[in-house]
Design a protein around this motif. Structure first.
Motif, PDB file in Angstrom:
ATOM      1  N   GLN A  41       0.826  -1.204   0.000  1.00  0.00           N
ATOM      2  CA  GLN A  41       0.000   0.000   0.000  1.00  0.00           C
ATOM      3  C   GLN A  41       0.865   1.261   0.000  1.00  0.00           C
ATOM      4  N   LEU A  42       1.965   1.232   0.745  1.00  0.00           N
ATOM      5  CA  LEU A  42       2.874   2.377   0.748  1.00  0.00           C
ATOM      6  C   LEU A  42       3.480   2.587  -0.639  1.00  0.00           C
ATOM      7  N   LEU A  43       3.864   1.488  -1.304  1.00  0.00           N
ATOM      8  CA  LEU A  43       4.410   1.582  -2.663  1.00  0.00           C
ATOM      9  C   LEU A  43       3.366   2.133  -3.632  1.00  0.00           C
ATOM     10  N   ARG A  44       2.128   1.692  -3.493  1.00  0.00           N
ATOM     11  CA  ARG A  44       1.043   2.183  -4.344  1.00  0.00           C
ATOM     12  C   ARG A  44       0.841   3.685  -4.141  1.00  0.00           C
ATOM     13  N   HIS A  45       0.906   4.124  -2.883  1.00  0.00           N
ATOM     14  CA  HIS A  45       0.779   5.543  -2.572  1.00  0.00           C
ATOM     15  C   HIS A  45       1.897   6.342  -3.250  1.00  0.00           C
ATOM     16  N   CYS A  46       3.116   5.828  -3.182  1.00  0.00           N
ATOM     17  CA  CYS A  46       4.252   6.493  -3.831  1.00  0.00           C
ATOM     18  C   CYS A  46       4.052   6.551  -5.345  1.00  0.00           C
ATOM     19  N   ALA A  47       3.583   5.464  -5.936  1.00  0.00           N
ATOM     20  CA  ALA A  47       3.346   5.431  -7.381  1.00  0.00           C
ATOM     21  C   ALA A  47       2.299   6.466  -7.774  1.00  0.00           C
TER      22      ALA A  47
END
Length: 70
Positions: A41-47
Motif C-alpha cells: 500500500q505504501l508503494l502504491r501511494h508512492c506510485a
C-alpha cells in the motif's frame, strides 16, 4: 546474556519480514514514523504521487527555446 550472532540479527533484520528495508525507506521518504498500511500500500501511494507529479509536469507549458533544444 547475549548470544553470539545477536548483532548480526539486529543488523540484517533476519527476524523481520523480507521487505523491512524497503518499508523503512518508504516510511523515511514519506516522513512517517510508522504506518498500519502494508508495504504494498505504501508503494502504491508512492506510485500515485509520482504519477501526479508526471501529470503536473506534462501540463506545464514548454518554456524551452529553439536555441536550447539544439
Amino acid at each position: 546474556m547475549a548470544w553470539p550472532g545477536d548483532d548480526a540479527v539486529d543488523k540484517e533484520g533476519w527476524d523481520l519480514p523480507p521487505d523491512w528495508q524497503m518499508r523503512e525507506y518508504l516510511l523515511r521518504r514519506l516522513r512517517l514514523s510508522d504506518s498500519h498500511e502494508s508495504t504494498d500500500q505504501l508503494l502504491r501511494h508512492c506510485a500515485e504521487q509520482i504519477a501526479e507529479c508526471d501529470r503536473r509536469l506534462d501540463e506545464q507549458p514548454d518554456t524551452t527555446t529553439a536555441e536550447e533544444e539544439e
